[in-house]
Motif scaffolding. Sequence first.
Motif, mmCIF file in Angstrom:
data_model
loop_
_atom_site.group_PDB
_atom_site.id
_atom_site.type_symbol
_atom_site.label_atom_id
_atom_site.label_comp_id
_atom_site.label_asym_id
_atom_site.label_seq_id
_atom_site.Cartn_x
_atom_site.Cartn_y
_atom_site.Cartn_z
ATOM 1 N N ILE A 1 -6.348 -1.914 -28.079
ATOM 2 C CA ILE A 1 -7.228 -3.067 -28.297
ATOM 3 C C ILE A 1 -8.106 -3.331 -27.072
ATOM 4 N N ASN A 2 -7.778 -2.697 -25.954
ATOM 5 C CA ASN A 2 -8.584 -2.868 -24.754
ATOM 6 C C ASN A 2 -9.467 -1.661 -24.428
ATOM 7 N N ALA A 3 -9.397 -0.616 -25.283
ATOM 8 C CA ALA A 3 -10.157 0.609 -25.004
ATOM 9 C C ALA A 3 -11.647 0.304 -24.864
ATOM 10 N N GLY A 4 -12.254 0.856 -23.825
ATOM 11 C CA GLY A 4 -13.689 0.660 -23.617
ATOM 12 C C GLY A 4 -14.075 -0.701 -23.066
ATOM 13 N N THR A 5 -13.095 -1.463 -22.591
ATOM 14 C CA THR A 5 -13.421 -2.816 -22.095
ATOM 15 C C THR A 5 -12.877 -3.042 -20.683
ATOM 16 N N ASP A 6 -13.290 -4.158 -20.122
ATOM 17 C CA ASP A 6 -12.725 -4.599 -18.854
ATOM 18 C C ASP A 6 -11.506 -5.460 -19.183
ATOM 19 N N CYS A 7 -10.319 -4.955 -18.873
ATOM 20 C CA CYS A 7 -9.111 -5.712 -19.234
ATOM 21 C C CYS A 7 -8.317 -6.060 -17.984
ATOM 22 N N SER A 8 -9.029 -6.361 -16.895
ATOM 23 C CA SER A 8 -8.359 -6.706 -15.632
ATOM 24 C C SER A 8 -7.355 -7.832 -15.833
ATOM 25 N N GLU A 9 -7.778 -8.852 -16.572
ATOM 26 C CA GLU A 9 -6.945 -10.032 -16.730
ATOM 27 C C GLU A 9 -5.632 -9.695 -17.448
ATOM 28 N N GLU A 10 -5.771 -9.003 -18.585
ATOM 29 C CA GLU A 10 -4.593 -8.601 -19.367
ATOM 30 C C GLU A 10 -3.657 -7.752 -18.506
ATOM 31 N N PHE A 11 -4.266 -6.754 -17.829
ATOM 32 C CA PHE A 11 -3.456 -5.814 -17.068
ATOM 33 C C PHE A 11 -2.723 -6.512 -15.931
#
Length: 534
Positions: A496-506
Amino acid sequence: MAEQTEVLEQIDPRDIGTPDNWIPRHPELIRLTGKHPFNCEAPLPLLLKQGFITPTSLHYVRNHGPVPKLSWDTHKVVIDGDVSNPLTLSMDDIAKLPYIEFPLTFCCAGNRRKEQNMVKKTIGFNWGAAAVSTAIWKGVPLRYILQLAGVKNDDNYEKTRYVCFGGTDKLPNGYYGTSITLKWAMDEEKDVMLAYEINGKRLTPDHGYPIRMIIPGIIGGRMVKWLDKISVTNKESDSWYHFHDNRVLPPNVDAERANKENWWYIPNYIIYDLNVNSAIAAPAHDEVIPFSSFSSDSEYTLRGYAYSGGGRKITRVEVTLDDGKTWLLSDLFDLEERNGRTWCWTFWSLKIPTHSFVRSSEIRVRAWDCSQNTQPENLTWNLMGMMNNCHYRVKIHVITYGKDVVLRFEHPTQAGNNPGGWMVRQHELEQKQSAPANAPANASKSESSSKDPKYTMEQVKQHNNEKDCWIIIDKKVYDCTKFIPIHPGGTTAILINAGTDCSEEFNAIHSDKAKKRLATFYIGDLDDSKRPKL
Ligand SMILES: Nc1nc2c(c(=O)[nH]1)N[C@H]1C(S)=C(S)[C@@H](COP(=O)(O)O)O[C@H]1N2
Ligand SMILES: [Mo]
């Protein structure tokens, strides 16, 4: 006193593209683990403003994974195991049985975890002090259902008999589940129930629709949502989550040691009852009082909540403004009792002369319960960052703005990744001071150099699927295609995070070890030069 916030329920843009894209959620809830799964709390002042009963839309939520899509008409609960008359009940069957209904305070064992994370990172995300809420729950006593299944009231419940609860949410490590003893389940005074209504309406998807466990006086983690299985057994629950969640390990046990030496399975460290706790909601974080606004006789009302576990009543809440030399006794409200037990929080307030803030640097609160339990002065760190209940401290600053002098209040932390808080500042300072000696802590940082390739957001967006999956974390680009099938948090979590900025989630959920592992997938830096500067 209660000022109910209007229920504004719409699909939040942050849920689009996640498996929860069908669930309306209150826009003011603070998200603690990025977009998904959904874990949230209300801003503390807003929570208290609601009064004793929290509207369902502002009740904190703790979901380990996607919310199962269940229907009232087809959902069934199976009661089996060591019973003479196994049952399968529909929701209509259950709603026809005798019910009980009462207010209950829910609290996640991780309430106030961010304070722990500021001392040292735990394996949990940043709960503020609002992982606690109160609602009116209605349902069938579990005791009654077990009797229908043939468990007799006069059975000699041996120590070794348990009731296990299972939810329909299948997670990376199996189904969510936990257990309590049969003796507890059968005790009329414990009020254990299968609930199908919250605040006079059917449950909402986030709170376990159509049915969940309610076990008063203990941590939220044992109140299984989306309940479909109840088993009477000779062993406690075999769910992975029963052992690897909701435990307080001794402070010298870190993740590596816990796993290697199997600390998760030591019975002493499991949590059931809540401990005694309290927090200050007014003054709020960053609240400001100009000196010009108060005279020699103006007063300020401090406010907050307190709760304890096991039905124990809060008997006093005290505030100190002089580092514990003297304690002021606050007023208590809403001491809700049921059969001599208290399943709910208590609100407290204390009026003080406003000028007493001027001579003080900190407001500190502690609560006591009817067993004379009180909160420890200092925090003791534990691997899961659970049951944090040290004195709640709000710092008082005197600040000069031009000609104006103001008092400004500062809470220890702000929920999630929100900035602010004296513990947060302290933590950042410590990190800065230790940075030169300890640079590789952020392994990925040490690897990149100006020669590394740069990718634009547009380029990263193209790599958005299972066969080709890039992500951005803290301005670095990673190709984690190969990692998808072996990700401990499951494949969807990455996809669901592919191709995005997921700094927060990670950053919200990953350990230092995971961060080091991530570094091996590093392919270059984000080129954000075309982005307008803020
Ligand atoms: N099936 C299931 N039940 C669950 C959970 C979950 O992820 N899945 N989370 C637990 C935890 S840790 C807490 S604190 C409470 C939170 O309940 P709420 O989201 O209704 O506030 O639900 C518990 N029951
Ligand atoms: Mo929890």
